[in-house]
Design an enzyme around this catalytic site. Structure first.
Site, PDB file in Angstrom:
ATOM      1  N   SER A  38       0.884  -1.173   0.000  1.00  0.00           N
ATOM      2  CA  SER A  38       0.000   0.000   0.000  1.00  0.00           C
ATOM      3  C   SER A  38       0.911   1.209   0.000  1.00  0.00           C
ATOM      4  O   SER A  38       2.050   1.139   0.489  1.00  0.00           O
ATOM      5  CB  SER A  38      -0.873   0.042   1.256  1.00  0.00           C
ATOM      6  OG  SER A  38      -1.508   1.301   1.406  1.00  0.00           O
ATOM      7  N   TYR A  91      -3.011  -0.253  10.479  1.00  0.00           N
ATOM      8  CA  TYR A  91      -2.804  -0.500   9.052  1.00  0.00           C
ATOM      9  C   TYR A  91      -1.486   0.113   8.585  1.00  0.00           C
ATOM     10  O   TYR A  91      -0.672  -0.553   7.926  1.00  0.00           O
ATOM     11  CB  TYR A  91      -3.970   0.096   8.268  1.00  0.00           C
ATOM     12  CG  TYR A  91      -3.899  -0.125   6.778  1.00  0.00           C
ATOM     13  CD1 TYR A  91      -4.166  -1.375   6.224  1.00  0.00           C
ATOM     14  CD2 TYR A  91      -3.576   0.925   5.918  1.00  0.00           C
ATOM     15  CE1 TYR A  91      -4.108  -1.578   4.850  1.00  0.00           C
ATOM     16  CE2 TYR A  91      -3.520   0.733   4.542  1.00  0.00           C
ATOM     17  CZ  TYR A  91      -3.785  -0.519   4.017  1.00  0.00           C
ATOM     18  OH  TYR A  91      -3.719  -0.705   2.661  1.00  0.00           O
TER      19      TYR A  91
END
Length: 256
Positions: free
Chosen positions: A132, A145
């Site tokens: 990501s 995250y």
């Protein structure tokens, strides 16, 4: 590209939808034999049936042996794509932090542990890590995250620098917003930061295949992330100030 994919044994975790399904479809279209993994057995089977692959549902951390058997004994490409988009701050429950660490980092570590002996013995193998842009930068409102995606990127980087001279190829995919269920779950923070420039899962698959063709480690489906990453490294305080401004903007919008 054709040589890298044609008849290759490919495993894609978290492939019941989103980026994983797009990767599975793209590999299958290129002539690969694909194992589709997902926690949801029904979704895994649906994608596998669509592409002529094999469904191996279950925890992504524990399916390497079964997937290898389904592929006739050899995994050529492993896409560590399964992930959880855990939001929250330092105050998030320890169970939330533990799940994010287990899925976003340790599942990659466990897969590599199972795959590397064979890959190093034969001098070839390809590990694809769906990270990501949060793993290069960060994401407001999502400490578990962001932190674990940094870990996933660090592990992919370590694999590449350690084993590239022994034939192991590693790719780290670092998109920003992608129109998936995970984006929908990011709420107002995702609406502010990710949704305006969100791309389709197929665009991520395209970027990966271009990166494989060019033998690149870092895959950036959003090219502008390279500029942000450079700015962050060149002047961390300026970058943090800008991110804090975004944080304040988000707080003000949610307060209103």
């Amino acid at each position: 590209m054709v040589e890298a994919v044609q008849d290759a044994g490919v495993v894609v975790t978290g492939a019941g939808g989103g980026i994983g399904a797009a990767l599975a479809r793209r590999f299958a279209a290129g002539g690969a034999r694909v194992v589709v993994n997902d926690l949801d057995a029904g979704r895994a089977k649906a994608v596998a049936d669509e592409i002529g692959g094999t469904a191996v549902p279950g925890d992504a951390s524990a399916i390497v042996s079964e997937a290898r058997e389904a592929l006739g004994g050899t995994v050529d490409v492993y896409c560590a794509n399964a992930g959880v988009g855990s939001g929250g701050s330092e105050a998030a429950a320890e169970a939330v932090w533990a799940l994010a660490w287990d899925v976003n980092v340790m599942a990659h570590v466990r897969a590599a542990h199972e795959l590397l002996p064979d890959w190093l013995e034969r001098g070839s193998g390809r590990f694809v890590s769906t990270v990501s842009a949060a793993g290069l930068l960060t994401m407001i409102g999502a400490a578990p995250y962001s932190v674990t995606k940094h870990g996933a990127y660090a592990f992919a980087e370590w694999l590449s620098l350690t084993y590239r001279h022994r034939g192991v190829k590693v790719h780290a995919i670092c998109p920003q917003g992608v129109r998936t269920d995970m984006l929908a779950a990011t709420g107002s923070a995702g609406d502010l930061v990710l949704r305006p420039t969100a791309i389709e899962p197929d665009d991520v698959a395209d970027a990966l295949f271009k990166g494989i063709d060019e033998d690149r480690f870092l895959i950036l489906p959003h090219p502008e992330v390279a500029e942000y990453y450079t700015a962050r490294a060149a002047d961390p305080d300026r970058w943090l100030h800008g991110m804090n401004r975004l944080q304040r903007q988000w707080e003000e919008s949610t307060a209103g």
